[in-house]
Scaffold this active site. Structure first.
Site, PDB file in Angstrom:
ATOM      1  N   SER A  64      -9.857 -11.289 -42.233  1.00  0.00           N
ATOM      2  CA  SER A  64     -11.116 -10.555 -42.387  1.00  0.00           C
ATOM      3  C   SER A  64     -10.940  -9.060 -42.622  1.00  0.00           C
ATOM      4  CB  SER A  64     -12.031 -10.774 -41.181  1.00  0.00           C
ATOM      5  OG  SER A  64     -11.543 -10.096 -40.052  1.00  0.00           O
ATOM      6  N   LYS A 101     -12.331  -5.296 -36.215  1.00  0.00           N
ATOM      7  CA  LYS A 101     -13.315  -4.942 -37.245  1.00  0.00           C
ATOM      8  C   LYS A 101     -13.414  -3.426 -37.343  1.00  0.00           C
ATOM      9  CE  LYS A 101     -14.924  -9.113 -38.240  1.00  0.00           C
ATOM     10  NZ  LYS A 101     -13.737  -9.876 -37.940  1.00  0.00           N
TER      11      LYS A 101
END
Length: 143
Positions: A64, A101
């Site tokens: 990701s 993230k």
């Protein structure tokens, strides 16, 4: 998914590594006349770690964050003493789940942004339990 596996403490009593360093930058474009010697050593502890007591290494699992240059299997150096800020790559604990993230603080709330279009951003609901575990400072990427 971009989760981390197994944070490791960097022991303050252990020397990580001291390696030779080139006295000149090496061209990534056209070759330049190279020097045939190295100019001393660089202490990777001093270069990579600012606060040994709050620094950990975490291994990345998932894709990701590939747009930020963080790939599956890479290791991140994470400092737990740094203040998280908008735009920082963070290790977040959201409702008990760890994830890597980019932290985005918006007028409407907090977003944990993926750096791969195949993965959705996570808009953190107001009643969620969010803890920023640490701020990534370096990525050790295999080539």
């Amino acid at each position: 998914m971009g989760v981390i596996v197994g944070p490791r403490v960097i022991d303050a009593g252990v020397t990580l590594l001291s390696v030779l360093v080139s006295p000149v930058p090496v061209a990534a474009g056209f070759p330049s006349p190279a020097q045939d010697y190295f100019d001393g050593r660089i202490d990777l502890n001093a270069h990579l770690i600012k606060d040994i007591t709050s620094t950990y290494v975490v291994r990345v699992s998932g894709e990701s964050m590939t747009g930020a240059g963080i790939s599956d299997g890479d290791e991140l150096i994470v400092n737990r003493a740094l203040e998280p800020h908008d735009g920082a790559v963070v290790i977040a604990v959201l409702d008990g789940e760890l994830t890597i993230k980019r932290l985005r603080i918006t007028p409407t709330g907090v977003v944990l942004q993926a750096e791969n279009p195949a993965y959705p951003d996570i808009e953190v609901p107001a009643l969620s339990d969010l803890t920023i575990w640490g701020v990534a400072t370096r990525c050790l990427h295999h080539v």
